[in-house]
Design a protein around this motif. Structure first.
Motif, PDB file in Angstrom:
ATOM      1  N   LYS A   1       0.836  -1.202   0.000  1.00 52.83           N
ATOM      2  CA  LYS A   1       0.000   0.000   0.000  1.00 52.83           C
ATOM      3  C   LYS A   1       0.871   1.253   0.000  1.00 52.83           C
ATOM      4  O   LYS A   1       0.601   2.204  -0.731  1.00 52.83           O
ATOM      5  CB  LYS A   1      -0.938   0.019   1.216  1.00 52.83           C
ATOM      6  CG  LYS A   1      -2.130  -0.895   1.075  1.00 52.83           C
ATOM      7  CD  LYS A   1      -3.029  -0.813   2.290  1.00 52.83           C
ATOM      8  CE  LYS A   1      -4.237  -1.719   2.127  1.00 52.83           C
ATOM      9  NZ  LYS A   1      -5.097  -1.683   3.331  1.00 52.83           N
TER      10      LYS A   1
ATOM     11  N   GLY B   1       2.285   1.882  -3.319  1.00 48.56           N
ATOM     12  CA  GLY B   1       1.314   2.143  -4.385  1.00 48.56           C
ATOM     13  C   GLY B   1       1.178   0.993  -5.371  1.00 48.56           C
ATOM     14  O   GLY B   1       0.800   1.198  -6.519  1.00 48.56           O
TER      15      GLY B   1
ATOM     16  N   GLU C   1      -0.993  -1.465  -6.335  1.00 43.47           N
ATOM     17  CA  GLU C   1      -2.373  -1.940  -6.226  1.00 43.47           C
ATOM     18  C   GLU C   1      -2.539  -3.383  -6.700  1.00 43.47           C
ATOM     19  O   GLU C   1      -3.363  -4.116  -6.163  1.00 43.47           O
ATOM     20  CB  GLU C   1      -3.325  -1.019  -6.991  1.00 43.47           C
ATOM     21  CG  GLU C   1      -3.546   0.321  -6.328  1.00 43.47           C
ATOM     22  CD  GLU C   1      -4.033   0.210  -4.888  1.00 43.47           C
ATOM     23  OE1 GLU C   1      -4.969  -0.559  -4.614  1.00 43.47           O
ATOM     24  OE2 GLU C   1      -3.466   0.908  -4.032  1.00 43.47           O
ATOM     25  N   ASP C   2      -1.755  -3.785  -7.705  1.00 44.62           N
ATOM     26  CA  ASP C   2      -1.850  -5.167  -8.187  1.00 44.62           C
ATOM     27  C   ASP C   2      -1.480  -6.153  -7.082  1.00 44.62           C
ATOM     28  O   ASP C   2      -2.152  -7.173  -6.881  1.00 44.62           O
ATOM     29  CB  ASP C   2      -0.951  -5.368  -9.405  1.00 44.62           C
ATOM     30  CG  ASP C   2       0.506  -4.975  -9.139  1.00 44.62           C
ATOM     31  OD1 ASP C   2       0.749  -4.036  -8.349  1.00 44.62           O
ATOM     32  OD2 ASP C   2       1.404  -5.607  -9.721  1.00 44.62           O
TER      33      ASP C   2
ATOM     34  N   VAL D   1      -1.502  -5.401  -3.832  1.00 42.17           N
ATOM     35  CA  VAL D   1      -2.418  -5.199  -2.717  1.00 42.17           C
ATOM     36  C   VAL D   1      -3.607  -6.148  -2.858  1.00 42.17           C
ATOM     37  O   VAL D   1      -3.979  -6.844  -1.909  1.00 42.17           O
ATOM     38  CB  VAL D   1      -2.900  -3.725  -2.636  1.00 42.17           C
ATOM     39  CG1 VAL D   1      -4.087  -3.578  -1.690  1.00 42.17           C
ATOM     40  CG2 VAL D   1      -1.761  -2.813  -2.201  1.00 42.17           C
ATOM     41  N   GLU D   2      -4.191  -6.201  -4.038  1.00 38.84           N
ATOM     42  CA  GLU D   2      -5.350  -7.076  -4.268  1.00 38.84           C
ATOM     43  C   GLU D   2      -4.967  -8.537  -4.069  1.00 38.84           C
ATOM     44  O   GLU D   2      -5.708  -9.307  -3.450  1.00 38.84           O
ATOM     45  CB  GLU D   2      -5.893  -6.872  -5.680  1.00 38.84           C
ATOM     46  CG  GLU D   2      -6.579  -5.548  -5.887  1.00 38.84           C
ATOM     47  CD  GLU D   2      -7.031  -5.346  -7.323  1.00 38.84           C
ATOM     48  OE1 GLU D   2      -7.213  -6.352  -8.044  1.00 38.84           O
ATOM     49  OE2 GLU D   2      -7.197  -4.184  -7.710  1.00 38.84           O
TER      50      GLU D   2
END
Length: 148
Positions: free
Chosen positions: A68, A71, A73-74, A76-77
């Motif tokens: 996080k 940054g 996001e890929d 993070v999911e």
């Protein structure tokens, strides 16, 4: 049925369903359990299995925070999905109110008066909340209740 057997059954189900993401996480859990089993030289107890799962969950949560912050996001999911899968094998997590009750009882038990008694309180609380609560959350609540 042991946790390892449950994970093996779930791996078979995920393979049949071609669920690659779940399969990868479950294989990682199986490997972690087997590695601990090999290093101990015997079957893991339920408590030892819980310790392994808690460690794996902690690693995923730490990774999630780092992703996080970066940054990503890929990732993070992907990590959130892994946390969900690992969480399926952990016992029901305690609510904040339930934790406060356990901590308050521990404070009374060790007759804690100040932050100097923090270690004694944590020594009583952690075995009771193993696998059922995030250690950072327990730590925060113990400090909060000792300072109150």
């Amino acid at each position: 049925m042991s946790l390892l057997e449950t994970i093996n059954d779930d791996i078979k189900t995920a393979m049949k369903a071609r669920d690659k993401e779940s399969l990868a996480v479950m294989r990682m859990l199986k490997a972690a359990l087997q590695n601990d089993q090999i290093s101990k030289g015997n079957e893991l107890s339920e408590d030892e299995e819980l310790t392994v799962l808690s460690r794996e969950m902690k690693q995923r949560r730490e990774s999630l925070e780092e992703f996080k912050d970066a940054g990503r996001e890929d990732l993070v999911e992907q990590t959130e999905a892994a946390i969900h899968i690992v969480g399926n094998y952990l016992p029901q997590q305690l609510s904040e109110n339930e934790l406060k009750v356990i901590i308050q009882e521990a404070i009374t038990k060790v007759d804690a008066k100040s932050m100097k008694d923090f270690g004694n309180v944590m020594g009583v609380v952690m075995p009771l909340t193993k696998g059922k609560a995030n250690g950072n959350e327990v730590n925060r609540l113990v400090k909060e209740l000792l300072n109150a």
